[in-house]
Motif scaffolding. Structure first.
Motif, mmCIF file in Angstrom:
data_model
loop_
_atom_site.group_PDB
_atom_site.id
_atom_site.type_symbol
_atom_site.label_atom_id
_atom_site.label_comp_id
_atom_site.label_asym_id
_atom_site.label_seq_id
_atom_site.Cartn_x
_atom_site.Cartn_y
_atom_site.Cartn_z
ATOM 1 N N VAL A 12 -0.660 84.702 140.784
ATOM 2 C CA VAL A 12 -1.546 83.245 140.819
ATOM 3 C C VAL A 12 -0.764 82.009 140.463
ATOM 4 C CG1 VAL A 12 -3.372 84.679 139.784
ATOM 5 C CG2 VAL A 12 -1.864 83.645 138.342
ATOM 6 N N ALA A 13 0.554 82.174 140.657
ATOM 7 C CA ALA A 13 1.798 81.298 140.080
ATOM 8 C C ALA A 13 1.389 80.011 140.902
ATOM 9 C CB ALA A 13 2.989 81.532 140.275
ATOM 10 N N ASP A 14 0.939 79.848 142.202
ATOM 11 C CA ASP A 14 0.834 78.711 142.998
ATOM 12 C C ASP A 14 -0.424 78.371 143.033
ATOM 13 O OD1 ASP A 14 -0.477 80.893 144.438
ATOM 14 O OD2 ASP A 14 0.723 80.348 146.455
ATOM 15 N N ILE A 15 -1.551 78.586 142.282
ATOM 16 C CA ILE A 15 -2.862 77.991 142.278
ATOM 17 C C ILE A 15 -2.820 76.723 141.568
ATOM 18 C CG2 ILE A 15 -5.224 78.544 141.483
ATOM 19 C CD1 ILE A 15 -5.099 81.342 141.618
ATOM 20 N N PRO A 16 -3.204 75.652 142.280
ATOM 21 C CA PRO A 16 -3.011 74.301 141.646
ATOM 22 C C PRO A 16 -4.134 73.930 140.827
ATOM 23 C CG PRO A 16 -3.553 74.160 143.824
ATOM 24 C CD PRO A 16 -3.511 75.519 143.655
ATOM 25 N N ASP A 17 -3.880 72.781 140.141
ATOM 26 C CA ASP A 17 -5.072 72.099 139.395
ATOM 27 C C ASP A 17 -6.117 71.730 140.633
ATOM 28 O OD1 ASP A 17 -3.642 72.251 137.165
ATOM 29 O OD2 ASP A 17 -3.064 70.153 136.930
ATOM 30 N N GLY A 18 -7.375 71.750 140.236
ATOM 31 C CA GLY A 18 -8.527 71.336 141.107
ATOM 32 C C GLY A 18 -8.649 72.311 142.288
ATOM 33 N N HIS A 40 -5.125 81.551 133.052
ATOM 34 C CA HIS A 40 -5.255 80.946 131.830
ATOM 35 C C HIS A 40 -3.801 80.650 131.370
ATOM 36 C CE1 HIS A 40 -5.402 80.952 127.322
ATOM 37 N NE2 HIS A 40 -6.523 80.044 127.658
ATOM 38 N N ALA A 41 -2.710 81.488 131.297
ATOM 39 C CA ALA A 41 -1.464 81.392 130.930
ATOM 40 C C ALA A 41 -0.725 80.384 131.846
ATOM 41 C CB ALA A 41 -0.729 82.961 130.984
ATOM 42 N N GLN A 42 -1.129 80.644 133.114
ATOM 43 C CA GLN A 42 -0.498 79.736 134.077
ATOM 44 C C GLN A 42 -0.832 78.096 133.939
ATOM 45 O OE1 GLN A 42 -1.660 77.660 136.552
ATOM 46 N NE2 GLN A 42 -1.151 78.361 138.780
#
Length: 251
Positions: A12-18, A40-42
């Motif tokens: 999930v590291a590349d899931i951006p804001d928005g 959540h931690a990301q």
């Protein structure tokens, strides 16, 4: 073809804001809790979530909600989450409520490349006529209301036009899966997980049991790997961590 990632955090590291997310689960059954905790931690925020429900306080999507990471929710049932009600009524959260069967079909249609469809569900109500409060203002007035939808008659019966849903990412949980992303769901967890997985442009699946390609018989595969881009194998402890919303026992 090996879609397995080393950890939920990596997946999930590349899931951006928005980002928009389709999230599987029904109540707390089949909720991708490990991926949600990793997100959540990301730290991603301003998320738009499409899910049958938004978890409960402190569990499932409730983890992201209580942290203020979710800006908009499209769902069917929200009655078990007090923080959800507080944010919605205070104007902090935009909410699009949709009939449960309609939501299921909107996800399936999006995944199948169908842009829109007609359904009788909601005809004659604010679902079709508009006016449902999507977002409240701080003073309690309606800041954003749902728009009216197209109504058309087929064979003497009225139907409302609903649009298919696609999202940037999807998070789902499966009972078994292989390295190619073929998934098998179990019991109530099969309700929304396959549909959410279809709707995501990038679908991440946490699996309780990871098997090698060929070990799953084609007849038992509920979702083919073409819909899944990333697979995360759960530890035995993570796979066994399953909670329920309400426990009822005989006197």
């Amino acid at each position: 073809m090996n879609k397995v990632h080393g950890s939920a955090a990596e997946a999930v590291a590349d899931i951006p804001d928005g980002a928009s997310l389709a999230v599987g689960g029904f109540g707390l059954s089949g909720v991708p809790a490990v991926l949600i905790d990793a997100l959540h931690a990301q730290g991603a925020s301003g998320l738009g979530v499409v899910s049958n429900n938004c978890g409960v306080d402190g569990r499932g999507l409730g983890v992201l909600l209580s942290a203020g990471r979710i800006d908009r929710v499209t769902g069917s049932y929200v009655g078990e989450n007090k923080e959800f009600a507080r944010q919605y009524l205070s104007g902090e959260l935009e909410v699009e409520l949709t009939p449960q069967g309609t939501l299921a079909e909107r996800l399936r249609a999006g995944g199948a490349g169908i842009p829109a469809f007609y359904t009788p569900a909601g005809v004659g109500t604010q679902v079709a006529e508009g006016g449902l409060p999507w977002r409240y203002a701080p003073d309690g007035t309606v800041a954003v209301a749902s728009p009216p939808k197209e109504i058309r008659e087929f064979r003497g019966r009225s139907y409302v036009l609903e649009h298919g849903i696609t999202t940037d990412f999807a998070l789902v949980r499966a009972w078994r899966g292989d390295r190619h992303g073929n998934l098998v769901f179990r019991r109530a967890a099969a309700n929304f997980n396959p549909l959410a997985a279809m709707a995501g442009r990038v679908t991440v699946a946490e699996v309780e049991e990871l098997v090698e390609p060929g070990e799953l018989h084609p007849d038992e595969v509920h979702l083919p790997g073409i819909y899944v881009q990333r697979v995360v194998e759960l530890t035995p402890a993570e796979a066994a961590d399953k909670q329920i919303e309400k426990r009822t026992v005989r006197a």
